[in-house]
Design an enzyme around this catalytic site. Structure first.
Site, PDB file in Angstrom:
ATOM      1  N   ARG A 229       0.860  -1.174   0.000  1.00 42.51           N
ATOM      2  CA  ARG A 229       0.000   0.000   0.000  1.00 42.51           C
ATOM      3  C   ARG A 229       0.900   1.229   0.000  1.00 42.51           C
ATOM      4  O   ARG A 229       1.928   1.262   0.695  1.00 42.51           O
ATOM      5  CB  ARG A 229      -0.913   0.023   1.239  1.00 42.51           C
ATOM      6  CG  ARG A 229      -2.073  -0.961   1.197  1.00 42.51           C
ATOM      7  CD  ARG A 229      -3.115  -0.637   0.123  1.00 42.51           C
ATOM      8  NE  ARG A 229      -4.219  -1.586   0.054  1.00 42.51           N
ATOM      9  CZ  ARG A 229      -4.268  -2.667  -0.730  1.00 42.51           C
ATOM     10  NH1 ARG A 229      -3.256  -2.954  -1.524  1.00 42.51           N
ATOM     11  NH2 ARG A 229      -5.327  -3.455  -0.726  1.00 42.51           N
ATOM     12  N   GLU A 258      -3.068   7.441  -4.548  1.00 46.52           N
ATOM     13  CA  GLU A 258      -3.498   6.820  -5.814  1.00 46.52           C
ATOM     14  C   GLU A 258      -5.016   6.830  -6.027  1.00 46.52           C
ATOM     15  O   GLU A 258      -5.493   6.627  -7.141  1.00 46.52           O
ATOM     16  CB  GLU A 258      -3.003   5.369  -5.894  1.00 46.52           C
ATOM     17  CG  GLU A 258      -3.719   4.407  -4.958  1.00 46.52           C
ATOM     18  CD  GLU A 258      -3.205   2.958  -5.052  1.00 46.52           C
ATOM     19  OE1 GLU A 258      -1.994   2.742  -4.838  1.00 46.52           O
ATOM     20  OE2 GLU A 258      -4.016   2.064  -5.332  1.00 46.52           O
ATOM     21  N   HIS A 290      -0.972  -0.167  -9.578  1.00 47.06           N
ATOM     22  CA  HIS A 290      -1.607  -1.162  -8.696  1.00 47.06           C
ATOM     23  C   HIS A 290      -2.099  -2.362  -9.509  1.00 47.06           C
ATOM     24  O   HIS A 290      -3.276  -2.706  -9.492  1.00 47.06           O
ATOM     25  CB  HIS A 290      -2.761  -0.523  -7.914  1.00 47.06           C
ATOM     26  CG  HIS A 290      -3.049  -1.227  -6.616  1.00 47.06           C
ATOM     27  ND1 HIS A 290      -3.401  -0.564  -5.471  1.00 47.06           N
ATOM     28  CD2 HIS A 290      -3.032  -2.542  -6.286  1.00 47.06           C
ATOM     29  CE1 HIS A 290      -3.589  -1.425  -4.493  1.00 47.06           C
ATOM     30  NE2 HIS A 290      -3.372  -2.639  -4.970  1.00 47.06           N
TER      31      HIS A 290
HETATM   32  P1  NAI Z   1      -1.078 -11.348   4.866  1.00 45.89           P
HETATM   33  O1  NAI Z   1      -2.073 -10.882   5.840  1.00 45.89           O
HETATM   34  O2  NAI Z   1      -1.074 -12.789   4.456  1.00 45.89           O
HETATM   35  O3  NAI Z   1       0.390 -11.007   5.386  1.00 45.89           O
HETATM   36  C1  NAI Z   1       0.742  -9.762   5.944  1.00 45.89           C
HETATM   37  C2  NAI Z   1       1.908 -10.003   6.887  1.00 45.89           C
HETATM   38  O4  NAI Z   1       2.352  -8.727   7.348  1.00 45.89           O
HETATM   39  C3  NAI Z   1       1.518 -10.827   8.136  1.00 45.89           C
HETATM   40  O5  NAI Z   1       2.422 -11.901   8.303  1.00 45.89           O
HETATM   41  C4  NAI Z   1       1.608  -9.821   9.264  1.00 45.89           C
HETATM   42  O6  NAI Z   1       1.993 -10.407  10.486  1.00 45.89           O
HETATM   43  C5  NAI Z   1       2.678  -8.878   8.727  1.00 45.89           C
HETATM   44  N1  NAI Z   1       2.717  -7.589   9.412  1.00 45.89           N
HETATM   45  C6  NAI Z   1       1.712  -6.919  10.024  1.00 45.89           C
HETATM   46  N2  NAI Z   1       2.192  -5.793  10.590  1.00 45.89           N
HETATM   47  C7  NAI Z   1       3.526  -5.768  10.312  1.00 45.89           C
HETATM   48  C8  NAI Z   1       4.583  -4.871  10.659  1.00 45.89           C
HETATM   49  N3  NAI Z   1       4.353  -3.774  11.386  1.00 45.89           N
HETATM   50  N4  NAI Z   1       5.827  -5.155  10.224  1.00 45.89           N
HETATM   51  C9  NAI Z   1       6.070  -6.259   9.495  1.00 45.89           C
HETATM   52  N5  NAI Z   1       5.117  -7.149   9.157  1.00 45.89           N
HETATM   53  C10 NAI Z   1       3.852  -6.900   9.563  1.00 45.89           C
HETATM   54  O7  NAI Z   1      -1.246 -10.406   3.589  1.00 45.89           O
HETATM   55  P2  NAI Z   1      -0.795 -10.687   2.096  1.00 45.89           P
HETATM   56  O8  NAI Z   1      -1.867 -11.435   1.378  1.00 45.89           O
HETATM   57  O9  NAI Z   1       0.577 -11.233   2.103  1.00 45.89           O
HETATM   58  O10 NAI Z   1      -0.800  -9.218   1.498  1.00 45.89           O
HETATM   59  C11 NAI Z   1       0.134  -8.245   1.936  1.00 45.89           C
HETATM   60  C12 NAI Z   1      -0.314  -6.888   1.431  1.00 45.89           C
HETATM   61  O11 NAI Z   1      -0.203  -6.864  -0.002  1.00 45.89           O
HETATM   62  C13 NAI Z   1      -1.793  -6.580   1.664  1.00 45.89           C
HETATM   63  O12 NAI Z   1      -1.996  -6.017   2.952  1.00 45.89           O
HETATM   64  C14 NAI Z   1      -2.125  -5.616   0.582  1.00 45.89           C
HETATM   65  O13 NAI Z   1      -1.931  -4.318   1.089  1.00 45.89           O
HETATM   66  C15 NAI Z   1      -1.089  -5.896  -0.507  1.00 45.89           C
HETATM   67  N6  NAI Z   1      -1.676  -6.385  -1.747  1.00 45.89           N
HETATM   68  C16 NAI Z   1      -1.373  -5.732  -2.909  1.00 45.89           C
HETATM   69  C17 NAI Z   1      -1.865  -6.170  -4.119  1.00 45.89           C
HETATM   70  C18 NAI Z   1      -1.509  -5.500  -5.401  1.00 45.89           C
HETATM   71  O14 NAI Z   1      -2.204  -5.705  -6.412  1.00 45.89           O
HETATM   72  N7  NAI Z   1      -0.447  -4.714  -5.454  1.00 45.89           N
HETATM   73  C19 NAI Z   1      -2.790  -7.314  -4.172  1.00 45.89           C
HETATM   74  C20 NAI Z   1      -2.986  -7.977  -2.897  1.00 45.89           C
HETATM   75  C21 NAI Z   1      -2.463  -7.502  -1.735  1.00 45.89           C
END
Ligand code: NAI
Length: 346
Positions: A229, A258, A290
């Site tokens: 994000r 964005e 994105h």
């Molecule tokens: P997820 O929920 O599986 O993993 C997120 C990880 O970040 C978790 O392991 C969590 O413990 C960790 N986390 C939380 N706070 C943190 C911190 N302060 N420092 C370090 N790690 C922390 O989520 P997923 O599916 O891996 O997605 C990650 C991000 O990717 C989403 O939140 C979303 O914003 C973004 N995304 C972007 C897309 C795109 O098209 N560019 C599509 C899908 C997701």
């Protein structure tokens, strides 16, 4: 037949929803969901929204007033939804995972393009300019990558980096024992990484986690990759770090402002966002709109899960993919769902 108001529709969304939907009457709107466009959902049972729709308390109240019972997000992130305001009023469903490979592979595509300057080489050879001057990159093999957030996408990115022979440092409040990375505190990751990739969600704690102070702790010449994000990075301070060469390159699939820009064609008007314009003008910044999620497999999974979420909602079944503000508070999550024998957050 239940009726769905589908916001921020693009042609690639419709392909899979039209193919898989047999049960709903879907009205596709090109405009984004906002308080002032919520009225378009009058007479509908559900609304479907995406990452740049603004689901604040005004939008939520308006949807509820119109009789909309559920909002199905066709994305994983829900930072654009005021989940506290929605609690007890509007059920919020999401697609927690549709293809972590799509996003992790896009993150690596940004890194490879930036490092090997494919964007410049492509432009040059199309002009029959076969000079290599200025196209020198570095071997990824043997370099250290710092991965912030090792959830679904982060862990795939770790595997990809390991495949390139990189040393992987990781930082996550919930380290996973089965991930082939060395977990460290955030400062060690900042000091030691040649590349830093963000794969954590946007929360109050992670907002502007890469700011001037963080850039000062990094290795000179670090490369930043952000497919998560935009507001994880203070964009104006990233520009400063690019200017003083602390950061040698940035691959960005997201940008903190964005919301009214990405997914639209502004090629023949002036976009009045100086920070964005300066970022785009840098030869060592690659910005995509994105699009990390944009693979055939992910689009099919998004449509399938969104329709399944709605089926579960209207059948009165437990909502495996519901989000609420209690669910976001760690152990409270279990309490929230367990308290309700229907398997719903309220
Ligand atoms: P997820 O929920 O599986 O993993 C997120 C990880 O970040 C978790 O392991 C969590 O413990 C960790 N986390 C939380 N706070 C943190 C911190 N302060 N420092 C370090 N790690 C922390 O989520 P997923 O599916 O891996 O997605 C990650 C991000 O990717 C989403 O939140 C979303 O914003 C973004 N995304 C972007 C897309 C795109 O098209 N560019 C599509 C899908 C997701």
């Amino acid at each position: 037949m239940k009726r769905i108001a589908f916001y921020d529709t693009k042609p690639y969304d419709k392909i899979w929803f039209d193919k898989l939907n047999t049960r709903y009457e879907i009205e596709y709107y090109e405009g984004k969901l906002r308080e002032n466009t919520a009225q378009l959902a009058a007479g509908f049972d559900a609304a479907v929204a995406f990452v740049n729709d603004v689901v604040d308390s005004g939008t939520i109240d308006k949807l509820c007033e119109l009789g909309v019972q559920v909002l199905a997000l066709r994305c994983a992130g829900f930072n654009n939804v005021d989940v506290k305001a929605a609690y007890g009023k509007l059920h919020i469903l999401r697609v927690p995972a549709y293809s972590p490979y799509a996003v992790a592979e896009h993150a690596m595509a940004l890194l490879l393009t930036l490092n090997r300057k494919i964007h410049k080489a492509y432009g040059r050879t199309r002009e029959f300019n076969f000079s290599l001057t200025g196209l020198t990159g570095f071997d990824l093999h043997g370099k250290t990558v710092g991965v912030i957030g090792t959830g679904r996408i982060g862990r795939v990115f770790v595997d990809i980096c390991r495949g390139f022979g990189m040393r992987v440092l990781a930082h996550d409040p919930y380290p996973a024992a089965d991930i082939p990375a060395e977990y460290t505190d955030i400062d060690t990751l900042f000091h030691s990484s040649d590349i830093i990739a963000l794969h954590c969600p946007l929360t109050e704690q992670t907002h502007h986690m890469l700011d001037r102070q963080a850039f000062r702790k990094m290795k000179k010449g670090v490369v930043i990759i952000n497919t998560s994000r935009g507001a994880l990075i203070d964009s104006a301070e990233l520009l400063e770090a690019l200017n003083d060469e602390t950061v040698s390159g940035a691959g960005l699939d997201v940008y903190e402002e964005e919301y009214d820009i990405f997914y639209e064609d502004f090629s023949s008007v002036i976009v009045r966002d100086d920070v964005l314009s300066l970022l785009i003008s840098r030869p060592n910044v690659i910005l995509t709109s994105h699009q990390g999620f944009l693979t055939r497999e992910a689009l099919e999974n998004i449509a399938r899960t969104t329709l399944q979420n709605l089926d579960d909602f209207f059948a009165g079944a437990p909502l495996a993919n519901e989000v609420c503000y209690l669910c976001m508070q760690g152990s409270e999550a279990a309490a929230c769902r367990r308290a309700n024998e229907k398997g719903r957050c309220f």
